[in-house]
Design a protein around this motif. Sequence first.
Motif, PDB file in Angstrom:
ATOM      1  N   TRP B 160      37.110  72.376  69.891  1.00  0.00           N
ATOM      2  CA  TRP B 160      38.267  73.159  69.485  1.00  0.00           C
ATOM      3  C   TRP B 160      39.546  72.351  69.640  1.00  0.00           C
ATOM      4  CZ3 TRP B 160      34.007  75.544  71.367  1.00  0.00           C
ATOM      5  CH2 TRP B 160      33.640  76.782  70.829  1.00  0.00           C
ATOM      6  N   ILE B 161      40.476  72.552  68.695  1.00  0.00           N
ATOM      7  CA  ILE B 161      41.837  72.069  68.894  1.00  0.00           C
ATOM      8  C   ILE B 161      42.665  73.325  69.108  1.00  0.00           C
ATOM      9  CG2 ILE B 161      43.748  70.754  67.901  1.00  0.00           C
ATOM     10  CD1 ILE B 161      41.573  69.655  65.869  1.00  0.00           C
ATOM     11  N   ILE B 162      43.175  73.493  70.322  1.00  0.00           N
ATOM     12  CA  ILE B 162      43.874  74.742  70.639  1.00  0.00           C
ATOM     13  C   ILE B 162      45.372  74.512  70.591  1.00  0.00           C
ATOM     14  CG2 ILE B 162      44.212  76.496  72.413  1.00  0.00           C
ATOM     15  CD1 ILE B 162      41.349  76.159  73.166  1.00  0.00           C
ATOM     16  N   GLY B 163      46.077  75.435  69.932  1.00  0.00           N
ATOM     17  CA  GLY B 163      47.517  75.253  69.766  1.00  0.00           C
ATOM     18  C   GLY B 163      47.809  73.966  69.028  1.00  0.00           C
ATOM     19  N   PRO B 164      47.214  73.781  67.836  1.00  0.00           N
ATOM     20  CA  PRO B 164      47.383  72.511  67.103  1.00  0.00           C
ATOM     21  C   PRO B 164      48.845  72.292  66.713  1.00  0.00           C
ATOM     22  CG  PRO B 164      46.446  74.201  65.657  1.00  0.00           C
ATOM     23  CD  PRO B 164      46.467  74.772  67.041  1.00  0.00           C
ATOM     24  N   ASP B 165      49.304  71.039  66.768  1.00  0.00           N
ATOM     25  CA  ASP B 165      50.678  70.748  66.352  1.00  0.00           C
ATOM     26  C   ASP B 165      50.710  70.316  64.892  1.00  0.00           C
ATOM     27  OD1 ASP B 165      49.834  68.160  66.299  1.00  0.00           O
ATOM     28  OD2 ASP B 165      50.830  67.578  68.152  1.00  0.00           O
ATOM     29  N   LYS B 166      51.897  69.925  64.416  1.00  0.00           N
ATOM     30  CA  LYS B 166      52.051  69.661  62.983  1.00  0.00           C
ATOM     31  C   LYS B 166      51.244  68.443  62.504  1.00  0.00           C
ATOM     32  CE  LYS B 166      56.536  67.299  63.487  1.00  0.00           C
ATOM     33  NZ  LYS B 166      55.901  66.013  63.771  1.00  0.00           N
ATOM     34  N   ASP B 167      50.831  67.602  63.437  1.00  0.00           N
ATOM     35  CA  ASP B 167      50.041  66.438  63.042  1.00  0.00           C
ATOM     36  C   ASP B 167      48.537  66.711  62.983  1.00  0.00           C
ATOM     37  OD1 ASP B 167      52.353  64.885  62.897  1.00  0.00           O
ATOM     38  OD2 ASP B 167      52.301  64.547  65.072  1.00  0.00           O
ATOM     39  N   ALA B 168      48.139  67.928  63.375  1.00  0.00           N
ATOM     40  CA  ALA B 168      46.709  68.251  63.366  1.00  0.00           C
ATOM     41  C   ALA B 168      46.217  68.358  61.923  1.00  0.00           C
ATOM     42  CB  ALA B 168      46.472  69.567  64.102  1.00  0.00           C
ATOM     43  N   LYS B 169      45.119  67.650  61.638  1.00  0.00           N
ATOM     44  CA  LYS B 169      44.605  67.631  60.264  1.00  0.00           C
ATOM     45  C   LYS B 169      43.459  68.619  60.108  1.00  0.00           C
ATOM     46  CE  LYS B 169      44.561  63.826  57.594  1.00  0.00           C
ATOM     47  NZ  LYS B 169      44.192  62.482  57.134  1.00  0.00           N
ATOM     48  N   ILE B 170      43.507  69.387  59.025  1.00  0.00           N
ATOM     49  CA  ILE B 170      42.434  70.335  58.710  1.00  0.00           C
ATOM     50  C   ILE B 170      41.399  69.623  57.829  1.00  0.00           C
ATOM     51  CG2 ILE B 170      41.901  72.477  57.483  1.00  0.00           C
ATOM     52  CD1 ILE B 170      44.655  73.480  58.231  1.00  0.00           C
ATOM     53  N   LEU B 171      40.120  69.844  58.137  1.00  0.00           N
ATOM     54  CA  LEU B 171      39.057  69.234  57.332  1.00  0.00           C
ATOM     55  C   LEU B 171      38.128  70.305  56.767  1.00  0.00           C
ATOM     56  CD1 LEU B 171      38.083  66.271  59.712  1.00  0.00           C
ATOM     57  CD2 LEU B 171      39.627  66.202  57.735  1.00  0.00           C
ATOM     58  N   GLY B 172      37.475  69.987  55.660  1.00  0.00           N
ATOM     59  CA  GLY B 172      36.464  70.892  55.115  1.00  0.00           C
ATOM     60  C   GLY B 172      35.405  71.168  56.168  1.00  0.00           C
TER      61      GLY B 172
END
Lengths: 196, 196
Positions: B160-172
């Motif tokens: 899990w990435i919790i509380g993701p910041d603006k640099d967090a990348k979403i993947l399929g």
Amino acid sequence: MEKIEEEVKKRTVVELLTEMKNLAQLSVDLAYSVLLFGSPELAEEVRRIERRVDELSMVLKAKLALAIRDLEDVRHLLPIMELTQSMEVITDAANDIAETVAMGAEPHPIVQKAIAESEEKIRLVRVEEGSELDGKTLGELRLASETGMHVIAIRRGSTWIIGPDKDAKILGGDVLIVRGRDEGYRKLKKMASGRG
Amino acid sequence: MEKIEEEVKKRTVVELLTEMKNLAQLSVDLAYSVLLFGSPELAEEVRRIERRVDELSMVLKAKLALAIRDLEDVRHLLPIMELTQSMEVITDAANDIAETVAMGAEPHPIVQKAIAESEEKIRLVRVEEGSELDGKTLGELRLASETGMHVIAIRRGSTWIIGPDKDAKILGGDVLIVRGRDEGYRKLKKMASGRG
């Protein structure tokens, strides 16, 4: 008991559940900070939250008891009872951690070496009457941009405002639970002391 | 067991504690949402978190066991053991709530009437490969301003990435745990489905 009777009358089940949930999460946050940074003041806040959650649990159970008319009601309300119970378990667990630490254990080197000077910490700030913060809203103060400190909760006596928004007003006597770096903390403490 | 051995080697105690704490808090949030809105999908996420916290707890206990050289170490590391234990207690409690609800209880009218149509809810969004979200960072997508939806966590497989910041990348393949209103949810779901 008067306060409890009043809350049974005036507050909704969802309000009470929400307050319990927010307090439970806050207590986990604070207990974790107590463990890492070892602050007896924060440990005391964890204890306060635990007592408040017990109180809320009494209010909620009284409300539910009053709402139950038949077995069908009991079946539907069981999950709420379960949640109430769990929030007590969680805040008890947080309190156990805080107490273990407050009993005098310094963070182990294995923990200490991982905490850089620049790390963000959770700490308390007491707001003095007549200080720069007294009577202002978070929006007016722009604390985040002015000091880099983020207010995660405001305690006023035995009630908490958790995740306060920009319209939340700070009053003399409040305790702010804040997250941020050493420098911002010093700045904010000055603003709260009336010698800003 | 290979994954666990690798984590024992590569991750620090503070990293592990932080991940456990964040997961415990997230599981309380999700269990509460399951209770209010009754989603079996969210209940499944609570179960996943509980399993992951058990895993992290094993890793942490192994690390601590390796770090202990004498009685003094034991004394200092007890609070960390206590915290580890508590995070298991908390996620178990959250899982109990989620299971009680998932067993089929609809929210009681006493709860339902308090939840307006416009209320913010926590829900899941599955990101399809090749969709508008795939490969973009949260900063690029500006989801909060575009859809009003707030991403509180990203699950990728069993991490899990919790509380993701603006640099967090979403993947399929990612599962987004999001908070917001019905309208924004529909918009976001479309963006995640590849038919945006």
